[in-house]
Design an enzyme around this catalytic site. Structure first.
Site, PDB file in Angstrom:
ATOM      1  CG  ASP A 151      -0.182   0.404   2.769  1.00  0.00           C
ATOM      2  OD1 ASP A 151       0.818  -0.348   2.307  1.00  0.00           O
ATOM      3  OD2 ASP A 151      -1.040   0.489   4.076  1.00  0.00           O
ATOM      4  CD  GLU A 186       4.721   0.913   7.496  1.00  0.00           C
ATOM      5  OE1 GLU A 186       4.902   1.033   8.211  1.00  0.00           O
ATOM      6  OE2 GLU A 186       3.754   1.653   6.938  1.00  0.00           O
TER       7      GLU A 186
HETATM    8 ZN    ZN Z   1       6.581   2.031   4.109  1.00  0.00          ZN
END
Ligand code: ZN
Length: 392
Positions: A80, A144
């Protein structure tokens, strides 16, 4: 998204294909499907896992492994990316992966699709050469940059429940401040947030003797706590630091003494502290500054993250040697900067972080030198050979 699988040992083509997947957190964007195709075709056992929890977005995660027995190296990362921001400011489309003057431009180029592309290419190269030993796993999350709830912690729980035993892990986050080879992260500071509340008595400003104003009382507590040092740091860590980040009263009127005032803070702390010892320190500071006449309370946020320091000398030495051999630089062993998913991985095995140069991460025109991607691939490949075959 591209349908053709890029030449798998070419990290540049793989990075361009990954950038072309618009995986703005928490969207999968085709990035994990692409890794599944590339690693599946190379003989990895692959698992695409969607985790969910009420009130948070569903997140697609990915686990791939190949080989048997120890040592078992985990590579961890995230597909992501943060949003591109004002697309008109980019010199090339943020999801094109164009190469301009020897640099690949695109969201995620350094944070951290570049690290993933380099590791995949290195792993496939390593597997194709000679007789590979041990086990390689990739643990990739799509969460994340988001709340990190349906990502790495659940992926680790899943892997441990199926009996995976990891010897060590590398997180491919961009760790180098200026040039490839500058720094390995061997630990991180912990993070703890909280709120100090002072209760007064609401009243008319023209009749202060009938009220108790919490604002100057809170200001006194903020000043007193800010003036104290937690520690002076140590060989591996910077000094711990507390910052007040806001003071809130929420009072729109000029003629009312408010009933309550709050100050919020965050502490970044080294391995001399934990949540309990900080709680005790804060209460002692506040009590001594408040005396008897201030009605204060302290609340700490959950979750907090503890600091950690990796002590696995073989892991650190093997990676440092690979970096030196490829770049000619001796990396600093750093514990600075913000938090990463290494804070979860450290609970299952020793972990270090090493990836690309971080200068442009999260910026307009995020970009990476093609030469850096190729060198990082060489570093990872050398590390795999030394760590798994034991030539270190
Ligand atoms: Zn990162």
């Amino acid at each position: 998204m591209t349908d053709s699988i890029p030449s798998t040992t070419d990290p540049v083509a793989l990075l361009q294909a990954l950038i072309a997947c618009p995986s703005v957190t928490p969207e999968e964007g085709g990035a994990i499907a692409l890794l599944d195709r590339v690693l599946g075709a190379a003989g990895f056992e692959t698992h695409t896992l969607v985790f969910s929890e009420p009130g948070t977005p569903d997140v697609t995660n990915f686990f791939a492994r190949i080989g048997t027995g120890a040592p078992h190296l985990m590579f961890a990362g995230h597909t992501d990316v943060v949003p591109p921001g004002d697309v008109s400011q980019w010199t090339k489309g943020p999801f094109e992966g164009s190469i301009v003057d020897g640099e690949i431009i695109g969201r995620g180029a350094v944070d951290m699709k570049g690290g993933i592309a380099a590791f995949v290419a290195a792993a496939l190269d390593y597997l194709a050469s000679g007789q590979p030993q041990g086990t390689i796993s990739l643990l990739i999350t799509g969460d994340e940059e988001g709340p990190a709830i349906n990502g790495t912690p659940k992926l680790l729980d899943w892997a441990m429940a199926r009996g995976e035993k990891f010897t060590a892990a590398i997180v491919g986050e961009p760790t180098n401040p200026a040039a490839l080879g500058d720094a390995i992260k061997v630990g991180r500071r912990g993070s703890l947030s909280g709120t100090v509340t002072v209760r007064g008595k609401q009243g008319h400003v023209a009749y202060p003797h009938l009220a108790v104003n919490p604002v100057p009382q809170l200001a006194r507590l903020v000043a007193a706590v800010s003036a104290e040092r937690l520690d002076s740091g140590n060989e591996r860590f910077q000094p711990s630091n507390l910052e007040f980040v806001s003071v809130d009263v929420g009072n729109p009127a000029f003629n009312v003494i408010p009933a309550e005032a709050r100050a919020r803070f965050n502490i970044r702390f080294n391995d001399q502290w934990n949540r309990d010892s900080l709680d005790a320190w804060l209460r002692a500071q506040l009590a001594s500054a408040a005396g008897n006449e201030v009605d204060w309370s302290l609340t700490l946020e959950t979750p907090s993250s503890d600091s950690f320091l990796t002590h696995d000398a073989k892991l650190i030495k093997t990676l440092s040697s690979a970096i030196e051999a490829v770049t000619g630089r001796t990396p600093d062993l750093s514990t600075g900067g913000g938090t990463s998913d290494a804070r979860f991985i450290k609970n299952v095995c020793p972990v270090v972080e090493f990836g690309l140069v971080g200068q442009t991460m999260h910026q307009i025109n995020e970009r990476v030198a093609v030469a850096d991607v190729l060198q990082l691939t060489q570093i990872y490949k050398r590390f795999l050979a030394d760590f798994l075959v034991g030539n270190a």
